[in-house]
Each structure stands twice: as structure tokens, then as C-alpha cells.
Design a protein around this motif. Structure first.
Motif, PDB file in Angstrom:
ATOM      1  N   LEU A   1       0.337 -13.356  -6.526  1.00  0.00           N
ATOM      2  CA  LEU A   1      -0.068 -12.087  -5.830  1.00  0.00           C
ATOM      3  C   LEU A   1       0.507 -10.982  -7.121  1.00  0.00           C
ATOM      4  O   LEU A   1       1.364 -11.133  -7.871  1.00  0.00           O
ATOM      5  CB  LEU A   1       1.058 -11.571  -4.666  1.00  0.00           C
ATOM      6  N   THR A   2      -0.574  -9.959  -7.377  1.00  0.00           N
ATOM      7  CA  THR A   2      -0.219  -9.089  -8.483  1.00  0.00           C
ATOM      8  C   THR A   2       0.683  -7.837  -7.807  1.00  0.00           C
ATOM      9  O   THR A   2       0.646  -7.711  -6.856  1.00  0.00           O
ATOM     10  CB  THR A   2      -1.567  -8.478  -9.130  1.00  0.00           C
ATOM     11  N   VAL A   3       1.098  -7.354  -8.971  1.00  0.00           N
ATOM     12  CA  VAL A   3       1.829  -6.031  -8.589  1.00  0.00           C
ATOM     13  C   VAL A   3       0.977  -5.155  -7.894  1.00  0.00           C
ATOM     14  O   VAL A   3       1.094  -4.303  -6.771  1.00  0.00           O
ATOM     15  CB  VAL A   3       2.502  -5.396  -9.862  1.00  0.00           C
ATOM     16  N   LYS A   4      -0.349  -4.900  -8.352  1.00  0.00           N
ATOM     17  CA  LYS A   4      -1.446  -4.002  -7.646  1.00  0.00           C
ATOM     18  C   LYS A   4      -1.598  -4.154  -6.358  1.00  0.00           C
ATOM     19  O   LYS A   4      -1.671  -3.398  -5.569  1.00  0.00           O
ATOM     20  CB  LYS A   4      -2.624  -3.985  -8.576  1.00  0.00           C
ATOM     21  N   TYR A   5      -1.604  -5.664  -6.087  1.00  0.00           N
ATOM     22  CA  TYR A   5      -2.218  -6.014  -4.685  1.00  0.00           C
ATOM     23  C   TYR A   5      -0.912  -5.512  -3.990  1.00  0.00           C
ATOM     24  O   TYR A   5      -0.946  -5.305  -2.703  1.00  0.00           O
ATOM     25  CB  TYR A   5      -2.145  -7.467  -4.643  1.00  0.00           C
TER      26      TYR A   5
ATOM     27  N   THR B   1      -1.285   4.343  -5.647  1.00  0.00           N
ATOM     28  CA  THR B   1      -0.670   5.402  -4.255  1.00  0.00           C
ATOM     29  C   THR B   1      -0.999   6.703  -4.564  1.00  0.00           C
ATOM     30  O   THR B   1      -1.075   7.634  -3.422  1.00  0.00           O
ATOM     31  CB  THR B   1       0.884   5.126  -4.250  1.00  0.00           C
ATOM     32  N   GLY B   2      -1.288   7.256  -5.776  1.00  0.00           N
ATOM     33  CA  GLY B   2      -1.561   8.684  -5.779  1.00  0.00           C
ATOM     34  C   GLY B   2      -0.290   9.357  -6.148  1.00  0.00           C
ATOM     35  O   GLY B   2      -0.374  10.794  -6.125  1.00  0.00           O
ATOM     36  N   ASN B   3       0.613   8.812  -6.204  1.00  0.00           N
ATOM     37  CA  ASN B   3       2.000   9.463  -6.406  1.00  0.00           C
ATOM     38  C   ASN B   3       2.214   9.703  -7.957  1.00  0.00           C
ATOM     39  O   ASN B   3       1.659   9.371  -8.747  1.00  0.00           O
ATOM     40  CB  ASN B   3       3.166   8.671  -5.720  1.00  0.00           C
ATOM     41  N   HIS B   4       3.257  10.553  -8.224  1.00  0.00           N
ATOM     42  CA  HIS B   4       3.545  10.874  -9.702  1.00  0.00           C
ATOM     43  C   HIS B   4       4.882  10.553 -10.147  1.00  0.00           C
ATOM     44  O   HIS B   4       5.655  11.459 -10.629  1.00  0.00           O
ATOM     45  CB  HIS B   4       3.230  12.191  -9.747  1.00  0.00           C
TER      46      HIS B   4
END
Length: 314
Positions: free
Chosen positions: A292-296, A220-223
């Protein structure tokens, strides 16, 4: 002929997906759908599926609802404690009286470990044991934690101070999508291959909450960062969000944590103490598909939020 497959709770977040999946596996004339919500049943009745409005807090009418069934999917009720145990008992008793042969039950990973501190576990092992003692055949689907709960939690902190705080520490959990849990439930109900079986429905990788957050950040690009807090501090976080301590409390509409804090804090404690780290290939064996993966799920996060609480318990 009692050869139909019964799906309970088809109005709920898991039950709705299980209802969709089971229709891909067996014809409509072999299905019975149950819900407390009459409106939710109407579209299925129009497809030729037998439907029954049921309230598991009340045994009245349950035997009649189940009488054409061979197997029953009991999706765990969304409240904790004596009320849930009584509701599950009503279902098992009625199923047995109606001539149902097997119950598929959505349980919890490591439900039978007496050192597991999760309060949720107590209801699950009670129900597992009650089904065993009834003499009915069974498939217990011991689900890992829903990834959706933690994805929703992640975004709570994206909108807040960017520091996800809980009591899980470095404990491992094989996060799985609730959609995969529903898929596993449908396949178990449709299968004739499992008897007196316990299947662990886990995600593809056991990971710490720190790694879960890192995957979310990468996608997501969050931090967001992770900070471990004590059990008592975790209760205070949920208190500040207006989350009730028990499921007898009042739930806020559209809460990002539609559970009781007793359930969530003791669940986090169980993860921290290594009680939830199990990871198996049972899902793949049952369904033939990869989880399903966490990334997906982060890549498609709009489809993987925890959703509203559906219980209309009196």
C-alpha cells in the motif's frame, strides 16, 4: 503431529490482522492462536481454532500452549528494554522445548547495525540473536516504520498549529502499512520456502518526512509544513503531550502517540542519520502483492490510524 501454525498476540493491532490473513491461507485445524486476552480468543475458538491464554512475562503454561505447533509467529511485545527481552526469551525457550521448528519474528529494519541509535533496535537484535543461538530455524521480518504512526501524527498537527516538528530531518524511510506487515507475517508463517532467512518488509518508496507531509497535503487539502527540531526539543514535544519517556511510564488513554518518547526520538535520530533508508522488493516476493502506498493510506486515512495501545503488561 506437531504441524500447526501458532500466531501470538492476536488481540493486538498487528496480530489481529495477521490472524485474519492466516485464516485465508491455511485451514482452521492447522492454527493455534495465543493472547493474554481470553475474550479476544473466543470467536476463534468457535471457528474450531485451538486457542490458549498466554502471558509471555510468565513462562508457566507456554510449553503446553505451543506443543502442537510446527512454526510460531512471535509478534514483538509493545514494551522496550529488559522486560521485552525476557518475554521474548520465554517464548523462544518454550517453543524449543515444545518441539516448534521455526520462529517468524517481527523485527526492525537495520536491526543488526551497531551504529543504529534506536533503543528499539537493541531488543530486536537481542531477540534475533537469541533465536539464532537456540538452533531453531527462523524468518526475521525487519519491518520499516508504520505509516499509520506518521499519519496519526500528521493529523495531530492539522488540529494544532500546522507545523509537524520532529528530529528526522532529511532522512529517508520506506514507510509501510502495519496491515502489510501483518500480511507479510501471515505469508511467512504459511510458507515453506524460507529458512534461516532475513526479509526486509519495506514500503514501495523511501521518502523524507517532508515528502510524506506533502503527499498528505495533496490528498487532504491541508497545509501542514515540516520543521526539523533537535533530539532534546523532540523529547520536550512528547513531554508536553504527556508521553512517558520509557514504556515503564504511564500511558494516557487514547494517546495519539502510544509509544515511549525514548523509542520515538531515537528512532527519529536513526532515520536522520540514514540508518533506516533501506528499500527492497522482499514484500512483493513473499506475498505476490504490491505494498500500500502512502497516498492510498491518506486517501483512506480512517483505516490507517495508529490505534490504541493494547499492552496490558503487569
Amino acid at each position: 503431529m506437531n504441524n500447526k501454525l501458532i500466531v501470538t498476540g492476536i488481540d493486538g493491532n498487528l496480530g489481529r490482522v495477521a490472524a485474519e490473513q492466516i485464516q485465508k491461507l491455511v485451514p482452521a485445524e492447522r492454527l493455534i492462536f495465543c493472547s493474554y486476552n481470553e475474550e479476544a480468543l473466543k470467536p476463534y475458538a468457535e471457528k474450531g481454532i485451538e486457542t490458549h491464554q498466554t502471558d509471555f512475562n510468565n513462562a508457566d503454561g507456554l510449553v503446553d500452549a505451543f506443543k502442537n505447533g510446527e512454526k510460531l509467529l512471535l509478534i514483538s511485545m509493545p514494551f522496550v528494554g529488559a522486560k521485552r527481552q525476557a518475554a521474548h526469551k520465554n517464548v523462544v525457550d518454550a517453543a524449543k522445548e515444545a518441539g516448534v521448528k521455526q520462529i517468524v519474528y517481527t523485527s526492525l529494519v537495520n536491526a543488526d547495525d551497531p551504529t543504529n541509535p534506536s533503543v528499539e533496535k537493541k531488543d530486536h537484535i537481542y531477540t534475533e540473536n537469541y533465536i539464532k543461538d537456540s538452533g531453531l530455524d527462523y524468518i526475521f521480518l525487519r519491518n520499516s516504520q508504520y505509516a499509520e504512526a506518521m499519519i496519526t501524527n500528521y493529523y495531530t498537527y492539522v488540529k494544532g498549529d500546522g507545523v509537524l516538528k520532529n528530529n528526522q530531518g532529511d532522512g529517508l524511510m520506506a514507510y509501510i502499512s502495519r496491515k502489510d506487515c501483518a500480511k507479510a507475517a501471515a505469508y511467512a508463517l504459511a510458507s515453506d520456502d524460507y529458512h534461516h532467512a532475513i526479509l526486509n518488509i519495506n514500503g514501495p518508496e523511501a521518502m523524507t518526512i517532508t515528502k510524506f507531509v506533502e503527499i498528505g497535503n495533496e490528498v487532504t487539502g491541508n497545509h501542514v509544513s515540516y520543521e526539523e527540531i533537535t533530539d532534546e526539543e523532540n523529547y520536550q514535544v512528547f513531554d508536553a503531550m504527556g508521553v512517558p519517556r520509557t514504556t515503564d511510564g504511564k500511558f494516557k488513554k487514547d494517546s495519539e502517540a502510544p509509544f515511549s518518547s525514548d523509542g520515538m526520538v531515537t528512532f527519529g535520530e536513526a532515520i536522520r542519520k540514514g540508518k533506516m533508508r533501506l528499500q527492497t522488493a522482499d514484500f512483493k516476493k513473499l506475498t505476490g502483492d504490491d505494498q500500500l502506498t502512502v497516498k492510498y493510506m491518506f486517501e483512506h486515512q480512517a483505516d490507517f490510524q495508529i490505534g490504541a495501545r493494547h499492552s496490558q503488561d503487569k
